[in-house]
Each structure stands twice: as structure tokens, then as C-alpha cells.
Write a protein that holds these residues in place. Sequence first.
Motif, PDB file in Angstrom:
ATOM      1  N   VAL A   1     -17.298 -22.628  31.118  1.00 61.15           N
ATOM      2  CA  VAL A   1     -16.805 -21.736  30.066  1.00 61.15           C
ATOM      3  C   VAL A   1     -17.509 -22.123  28.780  1.00 61.15           C
ATOM      4  O   VAL A   1     -17.645 -23.316  28.460  1.00 61.15           O
ATOM      5  CB  VAL A   1     -15.279 -21.876  29.891  1.00 61.15           C
ATOM      6  N   ILE A   2     -17.999 -21.140  28.035  1.00 67.05           N
ATOM      7  CA  ILE A   2     -18.601 -21.405  26.732  1.00 67.05           C
ATOM      8  C   ILE A   2     -17.835 -20.636  25.664  1.00 67.05           C
ATOM      9  O   ILE A   2     -17.355 -19.526  25.899  1.00 67.05           O
ATOM     10  CB  ILE A   2     -20.096 -21.024  26.684  1.00 67.05           C
ATOM     11  N   CYS A   3     -17.699 -21.255  24.501  1.00 70.76           N
ATOM     12  CA  CYS A   3     -17.002 -20.625  23.390  1.00 70.76           C
ATOM     13  C   CYS A   3     -17.404 -21.339  22.105  1.00 70.76           C
ATOM     14  O   CYS A   3     -18.109 -22.352  22.134  1.00 70.76           O
ATOM     15  CB  CYS A   3     -15.480 -20.670  23.576  1.00 70.76           C
ATOM     16  N   SER A   4     -16.948 -20.831  20.983  1.00 67.72           N
ATOM     17  CA  SER A   4     -17.241 -21.478  19.699  1.00 67.72           C
ATOM     18  C   SER A   4     -16.404 -22.748  19.572  1.00 67.72           C
ATOM     19  O   SER A   4     -15.343 -22.867  20.196  1.00 67.72           O
ATOM     20  CB  SER A   4     -16.934 -20.534  18.542  1.00 67.72           C
ATOM     21  N   PRO A   5     -16.841 -23.710  18.777  1.00 58.85           N
ATOM     22  CA  PRO A   5     -16.053 -24.937  18.587  1.00 58.85           C
ATOM     23  C   PRO A   5     -14.665 -24.672  18.024  1.00 58.85           C
ATOM     24  O   PRO A   5     -13.759 -25.499  18.198  1.00 58.85           O
ATOM     25  CB  PRO A   5     -16.907 -25.745  17.598  1.00 58.85           C
ATOM     26  N   ASP A   6     -14.471 -23.510  17.364  1.00 61.50           N
ATOM     27  CA  ASP A   6     -13.173 -23.188  16.765  1.00 61.50           C
ATOM     28  C   ASP A   6     -12.239 -22.457  17.723  1.00 61.50           C
ATOM     29  O   ASP A   6     -11.072 -22.235  17.408  1.00 61.50           O
ATOM     30  CB  ASP A   6     -13.381 -22.311  15.515  1.00 61.50           C
ATOM     31  N   ASN A   7     -12.748 -22.067  18.887  1.00 58.86           N
ATOM     32  CA  ASN A   7     -11.926 -21.347  19.850  1.00 58.86           C
ATOM     33  C   ASN A   7     -10.861 -22.289  20.417  1.00 58.86           C
ATOM     34  O   ASN A   7     -11.143 -23.460  20.691  1.00 58.86           O
ATOM     35  CB  ASN A   7     -12.818 -20.819  20.979  1.00 58.86           C
ATOM     36  N   PRO A   8      -9.605 -21.825  20.593  1.00 57.50           N
ATOM     37  CA  PRO A   8      -8.564 -22.691  21.159  1.00 57.50           C
ATOM     38  C   PRO A   8      -8.934 -23.308  22.505  1.00 57.50           C
ATOM     39  O   PRO A   8      -8.470 -24.408  22.841  1.00 57.50           O
ATOM     40  CB  PRO A   8      -7.366 -21.734  21.306  1.00 57.50           C
ATOM     41  N   LEU A   9      -9.785 -22.638  23.275  1.00 57.99           N
ATOM     42  CA  LEU A   9     -10.185 -23.167  24.577  1.00 57.99           C
ATOM     43  C   LEU A   9     -11.043 -24.422  24.451  1.00 57.99           C
ATOM     44  O   LEU A   9     -11.152 -25.199  25.397  1.00 57.99           O
ATOM     45  CB  LEU A   9     -10.967 -22.106  25.354  1.00 57.99           C
ATOM     46  N   ALA A  10     -11.665 -24.607  23.296  1.00 55.03           N
ATOM     47  CA  ALA A  10     -12.563 -25.752  23.099  1.00 55.03           C
ATOM     48  C   ALA A  10     -11.820 -27.083  23.182  1.00 55.03           C
ATOM     49  O   ALA A  10     -12.441 -28.136  23.375  1.00 55.03           O
ATOM     50  CB  ALA A  10     -13.281 -25.625  21.759  1.00 55.03           C
ATOM     51  N   ALA A  11     -10.496 -27.065  23.038  1.00 51.83           N
ATOM     52  CA  ALA A  11      -9.718 -28.307  23.065  1.00 51.83           C
ATOM     53  C   ALA A  11      -9.467 -28.803  24.488  1.00 51.83           C
ATOM     54  O   ALA A  11      -9.066 -29.950  24.686  1.00 51.83           O
ATOM     55  CB  ALA A  11      -8.383 -28.092  22.352  1.00 51.83           C
ATOM     56  N   PHE A  12      -9.741 -27.962  25.474  1.00 52.59           N
ATOM     57  CA  PHE A  12      -9.480 -28.346  26.870  1.00 52.59           C
ATOM     58  C   PHE A  12     -10.621 -29.212  27.414  1.00 52.59           C
ATOM     59  O   PHE A  12     -11.777 -29.034  27.062  1.00 52.59           O
ATOM     60  CB  PHE A  12      -9.359 -27.097  27.747  1.00 52.59           C
ATOM     61  N   LYS A  13     -10.263 -30.142  28.309  1.00 54.96           N
ATOM     62  CA  LYS A  13     -11.283 -30.927  29.013  1.00 54.96           C
ATOM     63  C   LYS A  13     -11.765 -30.190  30.260  1.00 54.96           C
ATOM     64  O   LYS A  13     -12.908 -30.357  30.684  1.00 54.96           O
ATOM     65  CB  LYS A  13     -10.729 -32.294  29.402  1.00 54.96           C
ATOM     66  N   SER A  14     -10.898 -29.405  30.851  1.00 56.99           N
ATOM     67  CA  SER A  14     -11.262 -28.532  31.966  1.00 56.99           C
ATOM     68  C   SER A  14     -10.327 -27.341  31.926  1.00 56.99           C
ATOM     69  O   SER A  14      -9.252 -27.389  31.318  1.00 56.99           O
ATOM     70  CB  SER A  14     -11.171 -29.262  33.309  1.00 56.99           C
ATOM     71  N   LEU A  15     -10.750 -26.265  32.585  1.00 55.30           N
ATOM     72  CA  LEU A  15      -9.982 -25.023  32.520  1.00 55.30           C
ATOM     73  C   LEU A  15      -9.807 -24.442  33.918  1.00 55.30           C
ATOM     74  O   LEU A  15     -10.763 -24.327  34.678  1.00 55.30           O
ATOM     75  CB  LEU A  15     -10.706 -24.004  31.639  1.00 55.30           C
ATOM     76  N   ARG A  16      -8.554 -24.075  34.222  1.00 59.12           N
ATOM     77  CA  ARG A  16      -8.283 -23.335  35.439  1.00 59.12           C
ATOM     78  C   ARG A  16      -8.302 -21.844  35.111  1.00 59.12           C
ATOM     79  O   ARG A  16      -8.261 -21.444  33.950  1.00 59.12           O
ATOM     80  CB  ARG A  16      -6.927 -23.748  36.000  1.00 59.12           C
ATOM     81  N   ALA A  17      -8.324 -21.044  36.132  1.00 56.02           N
ATOM     82  CA  ALA A  17      -8.394 -19.595  35.916  1.00 56.02           C
ATOM     83  C   ALA A  17      -7.203 -19.105  35.101  1.00 56.02           C
ATOM     84  O   ALA A  17      -7.355 -18.278  34.194  1.00 56.02           O
ATOM     85  CB  ALA A  17      -8.468 -18.878  37.259  1.00 56.02           C
ATOM     86  N   LYS A  18      -6.027 -19.632  35.381  1.00 54.87           N
ATOM     87  CA  LYS A  18      -4.844 -19.147  34.677  1.00 54.87           C
ATOM     88  C   LYS A  18      -4.856 -19.531  33.195  1.00 54.87           C
ATOM     89  O   LYS A  18      -4.221 -18.869  32.382  1.00 54.87           O
ATOM     90  CB  LYS A  18      -3.575 -19.680  35.353  1.00 54.87           C
ATOM     91  N   ASP A  19      -5.614 -20.593  32.836  1.00 58.71           N
ATOM     92  CA  ASP A  19      -5.713 -20.987  31.426  1.00 58.71           C
ATOM     93  C   ASP A  19      -6.496 -19.958  30.611  1.00 58.71           C
ATOM     94  O   ASP A  19      -6.386 -19.923  29.378  1.00 58.71           O
ATOM     95  CB  ASP A  19      -6.409 -22.344  31.292  1.00 58.71           C
ATOM     96  N   LEU A  20      -7.296 -19.143  31.288  1.00 56.93           N
ATOM     97  CA  LEU A  20      -8.163 -18.187  30.598  1.00 56.93           C
ATOM     98  C   LEU A  20      -7.503 -16.825  30.394  1.00 56.93           C
ATOM     99  O   LEU A  20      -8.011 -16.005  29.622  1.00 56.93           O
ATOM    100  CB  LEU A  20      -9.464 -18.007  31.393  1.00 56.93           C
ATOM    101  N   VAL A  21      -6.375 -16.613  31.071  1.00 57.35           N
ATOM    102  CA  VAL A  21      -5.680 -15.331  30.941  1.00 57.35           C
ATOM    103  C   VAL A  21      -5.189 -15.171  29.504  1.00 57.35           C
ATOM    104  O   VAL A  21      -4.609 -16.092  28.915  1.00 57.35           O
ATOM    105  CB  VAL A  21      -4.495 -15.252  31.928  1.00 57.35           C
TER     106      VAL A  21
END
Length: 305
Positions: free
Chosen positions: A167-187
Motif C-alpha cells: 500500500v502506498i500513501c502520503s506520509p500524512d495519510n492515516p494509513l501511514a501509521a500502520f506497520k502492516s495492513l489487512r484488507a479490512k483495514d483499507l475499507v
Amino acid sequence: MADRRLQVFHAVAKHGSFTRAAEHLHMTQPAVTFQIKQLEEHFDTRLLDRGHGKISLTPAGELVLAYAERILGLSAELDSRVSELTDELAGQIKIGTSTTIAAYWLPHILEGFKRRYPRVLPRVVVGNSKLTEDAVAARDLDIGLIEIVTEQHAIERRSAARDELFVICSPDNPLAAFKSLRAKDLVGHPFIDRDPGNGIRQIADEFFEAAGIAGSEITLCAEIGSLATIKHLAAAGLGFAIASKRAIQRDLEDGRLVAIALEPRIYTPLEVILPRDKFRSRLITAFADFACEEFARMADRDSAA
């Protein structure tokens, strides 16, 4: 060595258009029309029906096309076999490639191959993996470099390597704080997706489906065929995307993007595909072997890094 009129007729018949045939052959449209007229005068019969903006073959045209394919194939085989006697690879090779491979893998492959065989002329067509796959199956291309596992019977495939997807995103995106992401985290997060037919889009769809997430649950931000545009929008904070490791290295170094591993990890295959049962010159075989070796070498180096 093949009759130029047959080459032009074959191109018009395959593309169904004088204009597209002219573009493919790097000729003017009047020149293409002239060659077809000469061929029809030679056989003293009409080979093409032109009407309502469409081109169709007459019964005589169908017969000429069948023989033209055999003659052109034998001509290419003759040229290749004679050049192989010199023990130096030379000639044209038609390569199709996905957009990501074209940008981040192919330059290194072509550079190495051209240094080894300077008399080879690569002609490269860039499209998504599905378009490339179909063109190889139709034998419009000698070889393809794609990011999907083909199941077409007309294609021979070689699995060269794989590249991990993040997953790629900007450093300010809330997803950037995750160490890994499951599919449900992206919903619920805006998703910048690839265009239909893109190999990575297919893998991303399978990733969500495996987690039981329907397409309707994904918040689609945009569908884009250009990876450069996708990375720009992700860096600008408009959403997240999924991209391969090699395609994002510079952006990570520059701090424009952050990459988060997926759970479970997913990979894009790097496949070399060729038409099955087609005469294969030493040039095509040599390029397929070289591309597989370079894919593997670069993937191993990226993994080590």
C-alpha cells in the motif's frame, strides 16, 4: 524478402483499416492504398470490400491472406536462419510490455541486451498486461513481459520472478501509521485503482475477494492507467494505491510516499510470454532467456536491499 504488396495486404487484413495498417507499417495511407491496388491488379480480382466504414475480405482475399501468412512466416524464418549463420544476433524483435515493467524493468533489460547484441532492433509496444497478452496470443508480438499469469492455450509462459506489492500513501495519510495492513483495514479509505486489464488491479481484486470484501465496499477514488499519475495523487493525499516495490523505491527515498506491507503479503508475477508453436528464431529465444535472467537478478537484488 517477402513481396511488399503481401506485407501491406496482410497488415490491412489484420488491422481491418488502411489507417491503422499505415501506422503499423510506418507508411502513408495513399502508399498503402497503392500497394493494395497493385496486388488486386496482379490477381485481376477484388480482395477487399470497402463499405460503411468497414473493410472485409472477399473470398479471393481470404485465400490470399492464408497464403500471405505462410509466405511471410517463411520469409521471416529464412531471414533469421541466414543471420544465425553469422553467429551474431541481428534483426527486429517485437516486444510488448505492461506499463510498470516498461518503466522500471525494461530499460535495464534492453540496455544489457543491446550491449550484448548491438545489431538487434527492439520495437516496443506498451499497454496493460491483458492487451499485451492478447497481442502475443494473436502473434502480433514476438514476446511479452507481463504481470499476470496467463491461461491462454496459444501462449507459452515462463515465470521469471516476482515483486512484492505494498500500500502506498502520503506520509500524512492515516494509513501511514500502520506497520502492516489487512484488507479490512483499507475499507472506507479512498482507493486509487488501476485500469481494467492491469495485472496489479487483478491481484488487488483477488486480495479483497479473499478477505470477503465486495467491490461495493471499496471507496473508489479513481481508475488510472498511468502509475506516475497514481503515485502523484497518492502523494498529494487523495487516497491510497497498491504498487510494486521496484516502482516506488525513488519515491520512498524522497519521502513523497510511504509503503506499508500487506497482510497476507501479495506479489505481482513477472512473466515472459511467447506465442505457442510459432517458429522461434534464436533471437527471440535469446531475448526470452536474457529477460528471465535479468528479472530474477533484479528481483533478488531488490529483496536483498
